[in-house]
Design an enzyme around this catalytic site. Structure first.
Site, short mmCIF file in Angstrom:
data_model
loop_
_atom_site.label_atom_id
_atom_site.label_comp_id
_atom_site.label_asym_id
_atom_site.label_seq_id
_atom_site.Cartn_x
_atom_site.Cartn_y
_atom_site.Cartn_z
N HIS A 10 28.88 40.28 36.00
CA HIS A 10 30.24 40.43 36.57
C HIS A 10 31.25 39.88 35.57
O HIS A 10 31.56 38.70 35.54
CB HIS A 10 30.32 39.69 37.91
CG HIS A 10 31.57 40.00 38.68
ND1 HIS A 10 31.57 40.42 39.99
CD2 HIS A 10 32.88 39.97 38.33
CE1 HIS A 10 32.82 40.62 40.41
NE2 HIS A 10 33.63 40.34 39.41
N HIS A 12 34.90 41.08 33.66
CA HIS A 12 36.01 42.04 33.51
C HIS A 12 36.51 42.06 32.07
O HIS A 12 36.88 41.02 31.52
CB HIS A 12 37.17 41.65 34.43
CG HIS A 12 36.87 41.80 35.88
ND1 HIS A 12 37.18 42.93 36.60
CD2 HIS A 12 36.27 40.96 36.76
CE1 HIS A 12 36.80 42.77 37.86
NE2 HIS A 12 36.24 41.58 37.99
N ASP A 14 39.33 43.12 30.94
CA ASP A 14 40.72 42.66 30.81
C ASP A 14 40.87 41.16 31.06
O ASP A 14 41.93 40.59 30.79
CB ASP A 14 41.65 43.47 31.73
CG ASP A 14 41.18 43.49 33.17
OD1 ASP A 14 40.26 42.72 33.53
OD2 ASP A 14 41.73 44.29 33.96
N HIS A 197 33.51 44.39 45.04
CA HIS A 197 34.16 43.09 45.25
C HIS A 197 34.40 42.95 46.76
O HIS A 197 35.17 43.72 47.33
CB HIS A 197 35.53 43.06 44.57
CG HIS A 197 35.50 42.76 43.11
ND1 HIS A 197 35.17 43.70 42.17
CD2 HIS A 197 35.78 41.62 42.42
CE1 HIS A 197 35.24 43.15 40.96
NE2 HIS A 197 35.62 41.89 41.08
N GLU A 200 35.40 37.95 49.38
CA GLU A 200 36.00 36.93 48.51
C GLU A 200 37.33 36.52 49.16
O GLU A 200 37.51 35.38 49.55
CB GLU A 200 36.25 37.52 47.11
CG GLU A 200 36.97 36.56 46.14
CD GLU A 200 37.49 37.28 44.88
OE1 GLU A 200 37.60 38.52 44.88
OE2 GLU A 200 37.81 36.57 43.90
N ASP A 278 33.14 36.45 35.56
CA ASP A 278 34.32 37.13 36.11
C ASP A 278 35.38 37.38 35.02
O ASP A 278 35.41 38.46 34.46
CB ASP A 278 34.91 36.34 37.29
CG ASP A 278 35.60 37.24 38.31
OD1 ASP A 278 35.56 38.47 38.16
OD2 ASP A 278 36.18 36.71 39.28
N ASP A 279 36.24 36.39 34.76
CA ASP A 279 37.32 36.56 33.77
C ASP A 279 37.31 35.37 32.81
O ASP A 279 38.15 34.47 32.92
CB ASP A 279 38.68 36.62 34.49
CG ASP A 279 38.76 37.77 35.46
OD1 ASP A 279 38.73 38.93 35.02
OD2 ASP A 279 38.85 37.51 36.69
ZN LIG Z 1 35.70 40.33 39.61
#
Ligand SMILES: [Zn+2]
Length: 334
Positions: A10, A12, A14, A197, A200, A278-279
């Site tokens: 998972h 991203h 960006d 997703h 959450e 995630d990020d």
């Molecule tokens: Zn995510």
């Protein structure tokens, strides 16, 4: 713990852009940023240690997002991500992005295709790392754009099998119900696996709908599944994998502390939990630092880590032969 399962499911694209790259892309585009050096810009494009709201978290993306709408930028950030992950010793990563957010006109199929081709090209620069690309559809955008994204994924896979490994639905689950996208996801016809997703920012039912209406085999986050014991049972019995992202959940205020996070509880209950970033750039983390955090917070044993490695291999969107190789590789690293 000497090492950690070197797999991220998972992640991203960006949310993984280096600050120095944002500065260079802005310079090339003649785009005004709020700061001109890496340390100064970090204050705007990375969340601070005391970030606990989704609004503050998402604000960081707005600063640089207009820079990510060219194929040059997409190819570059994909290539740099691969380089970064290889330096960190990852062996497999599933990178995701939403093509409709990274083009000038999201209704233009040619632009969407060019964006995805650029990312695929950037990812293909990997030497040791194996990558998969997940295309994200986006809640809040019209369902026909989700349909376009899915059609594009299927077309690309027909032309070059294995180009796209899965489909995701991201965006605001508290305002845009899964049912809005059920028809679009119906077009997949089982040809690509789905991760959504869910649970959450919205209650457990959002994950239930992701599984029942959209065919999710994996759930991104799933923190609030714990609110519904029946659903926990369904998730366990169906072997639905949960893509847990601890720091992200803390920074977006999904949980108020890591002690409150259901990660350890899910693991003990035999759910297929995995650990992901995630990020990573926005959050200021790496996969290694997340594992260190998990180990420190939950006192994970070697057996726990081995179980999560097996879970991740089981959850990966790869074929069965590759899955066996991946599991052996992940376990031999520990
Ligand atoms: Zn995510």
């Amino acid at each position: 713990m000497k090492s950690f399962p070197a797999i991220d499911l998972h992640l991203h694209l960006d949310g993984a852009v280096q600050t120095a790259t944002i500065l260079e892309l802005a310079r090339e585009a003649g785009y005004a940023l709020p700061a001109g050096t890496v340390p100064e810009l970090d204050r705007f494009v990375r969340v601070s240690a005391d970030c606990h709201t989704l609004t503050d978290f998402l604000k960081t993306f707005e600063i640089f997002y207009p820079l990510l709408k060219t194929t040059n930028a997409l190819e570059r950030i994909s290539r740099e991500l691969v380089e970064d992950l290889e330096n960190q010793g990852l062996i497999y990563a599933e990178v995701r992005f939403a093509p409709i957010l990274n083009v000038a006109d999201p209704a233009d199929t040619a632009q969407l295709r060019a964006a995805v081709e650029a990312v695929l090209y950037g990812l293909s620069s990997a030497q040791q790392l194996r990558t998969g690309l997940i295309l994200c559809c986006y809640r809040g955008f019209p369902p026909d754009l989700a349909e376009k994204t899915i059609r594009l994924a299927l077309d690309l896979n027909e032309e070059r099998p294995g180009s796209i490994c899965g489909i995701d639905l991201a965006g605001d689950e508290s305002r845009y119900d899964a049912s809005l996208y059920a028809a679009a996801f119906g077009n997949l016809g089982g040809k690509l696996p789905v991760t959504i997703h869910a649970a959450e920012a919205a209650p457990a039912d959002s994950a239930r709908k992701a599984i029942e209406l959209l065919g999710a085999r994996r759930i991104g986050h799933g923190v609030r599944i714990q609110e519904d014991p029946d659903l926990v049972k369904v998730v366990r019995e169906k072997g639905i994998a949960l893509e847990i992202c601890l720091t992200s959940n803390l920074q977006t205020g999904t949980v108020s502390s890591l002690e409150e996070h259901p990660f350890a509880k899910y693991l003990a209950a035999g759910l297929c939990v995995t650990l992901n970033t995630d990020d990573p750039a926005i959050s200021g983390i790496t996969l290694a630092s997340e594992w260190e955090l998990a180990r420190r917070t939950y006192g994970l044993s070697l057996a726990d880590v081995q179980q999560i490695a097996r879970n991740a291999a089981r959850a990966a969107f790869v074929n069965e032969a590759d899955r066996t190789v991946l599991e052996a590789q992940l376990l031999s690293n520990l």
